[in-house]
Design a protein around this motif. Structure first.
Motif, short mmCIF file in Angstrom:
data_model
loop_
_atom_site.label_atom_id
_atom_site.label_comp_id
_atom_site.label_asym_id
_atom_site.label_seq_id
_atom_site.Cartn_x
_atom_site.Cartn_y
_atom_site.Cartn_z
N PRO A 26 85.83 56.77 140.43
CA PRO A 26 84.16 57.04 138.73
C PRO A 26 83.64 58.14 139.14
N LEU A 27 83.47 58.32 137.57
CA LEU A 27 82.54 59.39 137.40
C LEU A 27 81.01 58.96 137.69
N ALA A 28 80.45 57.99 137.95
CA ALA A 28 79.08 58.06 138.83
C ALA A 28 79.33 58.43 140.30
N ASP A 29 80.49 58.39 140.78
CA ASP A 29 80.94 58.27 141.57
C ASP A 29 80.58 59.57 142.57
N LEU A 30 81.29 60.62 141.54
CA LEU A 30 81.43 62.32 141.94
C LEU A 30 80.85 63.05 142.42
N THR A 31 80.54 63.81 143.22
CA THR A 31 79.73 64.14 144.58
C THR A 31 79.88 66.11 143.99
N ARG A 32 78.94 66.59 144.27
CA ARG A 32 79.43 68.08 143.61
C ARG A 32 80.71 68.78 144.77
N ALA A 33 79.78 68.20 146.01
CA ALA A 33 80.78 68.84 147.32
C ALA A 33 82.29 68.37 146.65
N PHE A 34 82.58 66.92 146.18
CA PHE A 34 84.17 66.65 146.34
C PHE A 34 84.48 66.95 144.62
N THR A 35 83.86 67.25 144.05
CA THR A 35 84.66 68.06 142.76
C THR A 35 84.66 69.47 142.84
N GLU A 36 83.93 70.34 143.90
CA GLU A 36 83.84 72.12 143.84
C GLU A 36 85.61 71.41 145.04
N ARG A 37 85.89 70.94 145.89
CA ARG A 37 86.78 70.85 147.01
C ARG A 37 88.01 70.80 146.11
N LEU B 172 110.38 89.14 144.95
CA LEU B 172 110.55 87.17 144.61
C LEU B 172 111.12 87.06 143.23
N ALA B 173 111.99 86.27 142.71
CA ALA B 173 112.22 86.38 141.63
C ALA B 173 111.33 84.97 140.56
N GLY B 174 111.23 83.81 141.98
CA GLY B 174 109.90 82.79 141.60
C GLY B 174 108.86 82.71 142.36
N VAL B 175 108.08 81.92 142.05
CA VAL B 175 106.71 81.48 142.79
C VAL B 175 106.92 80.05 142.60
N ILE B 176 106.75 79.01 142.84
CA ILE B 176 106.80 77.49 142.16
C ILE B 176 105.51 76.82 142.98
N ALA B 177 104.04 76.63 142.74
CA ALA B 177 102.61 76.20 143.17
C ALA B 177 102.84 75.14 142.60
N ALA B 178 103.52 74.52 143.81
CA ALA B 178 103.81 72.56 143.70
C ALA B 178 102.72 71.75 145.00
N HIS B 179 101.46 72.77 145.87
CA HIS B 179 100.21 72.38 146.14
C HIS B 179 99.39 71.19 145.48
N GLY B 180 98.62 70.83 146.46
CA GLY B 180 97.30 69.96 145.21
C GLY B 180 96.55 68.87 146.15
N ILE B 181 95.71 68.60 145.41
CA ILE B 181 95.10 67.35 146.39
C ILE B 181 94.88 66.10 144.90
N PRO B 182 94.56 64.74 145.38
CA PRO B 182 94.10 64.20 144.60
C PRO B 182 92.67 64.05 143.95
N ALA C 188 88.15 62.23 136.60
CA ALA C 188 87.89 63.54 135.82
C ALA C 188 87.22 65.02 136.41
N ALA C 189 87.18 64.56 137.87
CA ALA C 189 87.52 66.46 138.62
C ALA C 189 89.15 66.43 138.63
N TYR C 190 90.30 65.89 138.96
CA TYR C 190 91.56 66.00 139.14
C TYR C 190 91.77 66.96 137.46
N SER C 191 91.76 66.26 136.79
CA SER C 191 91.51 66.22 135.39
C SER C 191 91.09 67.64 134.63
N ALA C 192 89.97 68.35 135.37
CA ALA C 192 89.33 68.78 135.25
C ALA C 192 90.08 70.49 135.71
N SER C 193 90.34 69.68 136.80
CA SER C 193 90.80 71.32 137.78
C SER C 193 93.22 71.10 137.38
#
Length: 240
Positions: free
Chosen positions: A81-92, A67-77, A135-140
């Motif tokens: 709100p911080l108060a609504d974050l769950t552990r399962a959501f953040t881990e995913r 491979l001359a290159g790999v471009i990783a363009a996958h991801g999810i949103p 927060a979860a997206y920024s952390a990732s």
């Protein structure tokens, strides 16, 4: 030259595939939802879960020639709100946006070394500056940027170069959905009104097109000169 693009069925990923095709490069296009491998001309389409052994084996087999290159363009949103974050959501969010990159590099590193290739992670400006209700997206994405900076600075492996594209807001169905979530979280505007406010905060006054973000990713992936390790392509909203 052969390039592997993940997230190839999304707005940015498909634009990257088109950009590489326009340059007459050979493309291996990966999408998790692709069930049946196929080939249309110079594009080979493959699928599979990057975090599963079977999915990694598919990547290894497809890229065995180098491979001359790999471009990783996958991801999810990951907006909420911080108060609504769950552990399962953040881990995913962390698993798909960050941990899958580790698996992708492990699967493609031998092929990249054969061609002294480049590994490009499409991150986000949210990986440089934290965003409210994101927060979860920024952390990732902070994890992606920190990881790329670390491995790019390792002197033990100079056969592969590493880059992160910290893209700003790019027109896509995903961005529209994110703005809808932001608007609902703030409870003060519709998605369209939120998007208009966001655009006014960007010095160029608009969002990037998928083609513009794709062109930046391909610029980092091509091997015809030195490239920055971290590239902020944000219309001036975030400067790096």
């Amino acid at each position: 030259m052969t390039y592997l693009v993940t997230g190839a069925t999304g707005a940015i990923g498909s634009a990257i595939v088109a950009e590489l095709r326009a340059r007459s490069e050979t493309v291996i296009a990966h999408g998790r939802s692709i069930r049946t491998p196929s080939c249309d001309g110079i594009v080979q389409w493959i699928g599979g879960d990057l975090l599963a052994a079977e999915g990694q084996d598919i990547i290894r087999e497809a890229s065995a020639g180098g491979l001359a290159g790999v471009i990783a363009a996958h991801g999810i949103p990951g907006s909420a709100p911080l108060a609504d974050l769950t552990r399962a959501f953040t881990e995913r969010v962390m698993r798909i946006n960050f941990e899958s990159l580790l698996a992708l590099l492990e699967a493609t590193l031998p092929a990249l070394r054969r061609r002294r290739g480049r590994f490009v992670a499409v991150a986000s400006q949210a990986g440089l500056v934290g965003e409210p209700d994101n927060a979860a997206y920024s952390a990732s994405k902070f994890a992606v940027v920190g990881w790329i900076r670390h491995i790019a600075g390792q002197a033990s492996d100079q056969d592969v170069t590493y880059h992160a594209l910290c893209a700003g807001c790019t027109e896509s169905p995903l961005l529209t959905a994110i703005h809808d979530q932001f608007a609902r979280a703030q409870g003060t505007a519709t998605a369209e009104e939120f998007a208009a406010l966001r655009q006014r905060s960007i010095p160029v006054g608009r969002f990037a097109t998928p083609h513009e973000t794709a062109a930046a990713a391909v610029y980092l992936a091509t091997a015809d000169g030195p490239r920055p390790t971290i590239l902020a392509e944000s219309g001036g909203e975030v400067v790096w």
